[in-house]
Motif scaffolding. Structure first.
Motif, short mmCIF file in Angstrom:
data_model
loop_
_atom_site.label_atom_id
_atom_site.label_comp_id
_atom_site.label_asym_id
_atom_site.label_seq_id
_atom_site.Cartn_x
_atom_site.Cartn_y
_atom_site.Cartn_z
N GLN A 63 1.60 1.82 -3.58
CA GLN A 63 0.73 2.10 -4.46
C GLN A 63 0.30 3.73 -4.36
O GLN A 63 0.24 4.22 -5.03
N SER A 64 0.42 3.97 -2.75
CA SER A 64 0.08 5.46 -2.66
C SER A 64 1.33 6.46 -3.39
O SER A 64 0.98 7.59 -3.78
N GLN A 65 2.51 6.15 -3.18
CA GLN A 65 3.51 6.74 -3.82
C GLN A 65 3.27 6.97 -5.24
O GLN A 65 3.45 7.95 -6.02
N ALA A 71 -1.13 5.02 4.60
CA ALA A 71 -0.95 4.90 2.91
C ALA A 71 -2.27 4.29 2.37
O ALA A 71 -2.46 4.36 1.26
N LEU A 72 -3.10 3.62 3.34
CA LEU A 72 -4.48 3.14 2.64
C LEU A 72 -5.16 4.07 2.14
O LEU A 72 -5.31 5.25 2.99
N PHE A 104 -4.44 7.99 2.29
CA PHE A 104 -3.55 7.62 1.24
C PHE A 104 -2.15 8.51 1.36
O PHE A 104 -1.71 8.95 0.20
N HIS A 105 -1.66 8.71 2.48
CA HIS A 105 -0.50 9.18 2.68
C HIS A 105 0.75 8.44 2.31
O HIS A 105 0.85 7.42 2.67
N SER A 106 1.76 9.26 1.70
CA SER A 106 3.05 8.74 1.75
C SER A 106 4.08 9.73 1.13
O SER A 106 3.66 10.82 0.82
N VAL A 107 5.26 9.65 1.37
CA VAL A 107 6.08 10.60 0.84
C VAL A 107 6.87 10.07 -0.32
O VAL A 107 7.39 9.14 -0.25
N ALA A 120 -10.67 7.30 -3.68
CA ALA A 120 -9.35 8.25 -3.45
C ALA A 120 -8.77 8.99 -4.62
O ALA A 120 -8.16 9.98 -4.59
N VAL A 167 0.87 -1.22 0.05
CA VAL A 167 -0.02 0.06 -0.03
C VAL A 167 0.85 1.20 -0.09
O VAL A 167 0.40 2.23 -0.40
N ILE A 168 2.18 1.37 0.40
CA ILE A 168 2.95 2.39 0.39
C ILE A 168 3.28 2.70 -0.91
O ILE A 168 3.20 3.88 -1.52
N HIS A 194 0.34 9.22 -6.47
CA HIS A 194 0.22 10.64 -5.91
C HIS A 194 1.38 11.31 -7.21
O HIS A 194 0.87 12.38 -7.77
#
Lengths: 199, 282
Positions: free
Chosen positions: A160-162, B252-253, B258-261, A190, A157-158, A165
């Motif tokens: 995925q989010s990166q 990050a879910l 939906f957060h990430s760096v 989202a 999931v990390i 974005h």
């Protein structure tokens, strides 16, 4: 600018029934359209048709009212669920990336693609690392539309989010329209500005 | 988990591969280091980790099916007994069963009925009851794998694990590419196995799946268990987990912000450990 599929009919060879029967869909510049539906309904097939990866269908696919140009870097880019199937296994990844032209180093850093990845063969990287490179290859100023077929399903999931974005920001900057094929309703919630359901 | 002896006990497990570089130069690549986990009877424990983090190799190590250039360290115990290669070979398919990642593990020349029957020492009418439970009709019994849909093939794999009577079931990415209704069904079967007193070790990259089905979640990355957390508590709030990497997973879910760096290699904070303090991941 609009990417549109008009009255698409398609079946795979040997099949008696239409997989896609009179399907119409359009995506406008800057939109993120979620294509959601149960498996086996032809979502990926529709994605490939939109990206010009398969022919033999009835109906029209138009980009800005004209057929999608062929023989150049396609303005409609497709990113697959399985990056290992989307790269040449015998090429180092630097060569794979160079095929699309010179790359933007800022984008490389944002996507977390380390320079030493480019000196490796596909089987020496993880799925997440490979997918970052496939995304990088499809994000170019010439890209008008992006077909993202379950691009983060196999990723943690990390990652995925990166990846999402970066994709969403890039699309916003260049006015790229996105068709996001997914079965994850939370993800669609989202990222999408509009959802289309295929039953 | 009291004083009971766990079904599976993994302690400080390490795994490395020997490879040849140029000429005769040997290179050793460590893929798992300091992996610690236990699975008790009646419990589902999920190992959640990024793709390419080496989590499937753990399953292969337990079953004794690692390639020959692999070397292991630490301890793997089954019901308190150290798992030697000969013990692994004796137990696998009987006491320890694998639900593999791919449906291509089915024998293409074996009918469904035979496949489900294969691990049984006394077939009797157990096949019928398992086939009923997994909604495989009488006609499915005489079908070969190529005649089954993806979902049916997957049910056959799970059915086979069930009839084996194995006390420990290892499910390696049991639901890849399945639609939600099939996912629910598969997870239901795993829950059923646990309710029957089996221990289930589920290996997955999908933390949502782990939230739905697992009792405990082992967060795995860069070859080690970052932390083992109660699944319900973890799902409810990132405050219930200690490690910054586990917290980052939660945030990050898509349903949790939906957060990430961007560009950050989260693997780098693994070594930092729990005392590294909070990471701002917004």
């Amino acid at each position: 600018m609009k990417l549109e599929a008009n009255h698409i009919y398609f079946k795979y060879g040997g099949s008696a029934e239409w997989l896609l029967e009179d399907i119409s869909l359009d995506i406008r510049a800057g939109e993120v359209v979620g294509l959601i539906g149960t498996s086996g309904r032809g979502k990926s097939t529709l994605g490939k048709i939109l990206a010009g990866q398969i022919g033999g269908y009835k109906g029209d696919v138009l980009l800005g009212g004209k057929p999608v140009p062929k023989g150049i870097y396609s303005p409609v880019q497709l990113i697959y669920q399985h990056p290992e199937l989307a790269v040449n296994p015998r090429w180092k990844l630097g060569k794979t990336l160079a095929e699309a032209g010179e790359y933007d180093d800022g984008l490389r850093r944002e996507l977390g693609v380390k320079t030493h990845f480019l000196d490796r063969y596909p089987n020496e990287l993880s799925g997440g690392e490979l997918q970052r490179i496939c995304v990088m290859r499809a994000l170019r100023p010439e890209t008008r539309f992006l077909i993202a077929d379950e691009i983060s399903t196999m990723l943690d999931v990390i990652t995925q989010s990166q990846i999402w974005h970066v994709v969403l920001d890039y699309a916003k900057q260049y006015g790229i329209g996105i068709l996001a094929i997914t079965h994850n309703e939370h993800l669609a919630g989202a990222i999408c500005t509009r959802k289309v359901f295929m039953q | 988990m009291g004083q009971r002896i766990p079904l599976l006990e993994v302690k400080d497990f390490t795994l490395q591969f020997k490879q040849y570089g140029r000429g005769l130069k040997q290179i050793e690549t460590r893929v798992i280091s300091g992996f610690t986990l236990d699975v008790h009877a009646g419990e589902i424990v999920a190992v959640v980790g990024a793709s390419g983090s080496g989590k499937s190799l753990l399953a292969h190590a337990i079953l004794g099916i690692l390639p020959s250039n692999a070397a292991t360290g630490g301890s793997l115990k089954f019901k308190g007994e150290e798992l030697s290669q000969s013990l692994k070979e004796r137990l696998r398919g009987k006491e320890i069963s694998l639900i593999p990642q791919s449906v291509s593990y089915l024998d293409p020349l074996m009918t469904t009925g035979k496949q489900i029957e294969s691990p049984l020492r006394k077939a009797a009418n157990a096949v019928k009851s398992v086939m009923n439970r997994f909604q495989l009709g009488d006609d499915a019994k005489n079908k070969y794998p190529f005649q089954l849909s993806g979902g049916m093939a997957r049910r056959v794999l799970i059915g086979t694990a069930l009839t084996s009577g194995a006390e420990l079931v290892i499910a390696d990415e049991p639901t890849p590419g399945l639609h939600k209704s099939m996912v629910d069904e598969t997870l239901g079967s795993l829950k059923e196995l646990a309710a029957l007193g089996r221990g289930v070790l589920m290996i997955t990259h999908d933390i949502d799946l782990a939230f739905v089905v697992a009792d405990r979640i082992a967060v795995f990355n860069k070859g080690l268990t970052v932390e083992v957390a109660d699944a319900k508590a973890f799902e409810a709030s990132p405050d219930n987990v200690k490690h910054p990497y586990s917290k980052a997973l939660w945030h990050a879910l898509p349903q949790n912000g939906f957060h990430s760096v961007r560009g950050k290699d989260y693997g780098e904070e693994i070594d930092a450990g729990c005392d590294a303090g909070e990471e701002d991941d917004a």
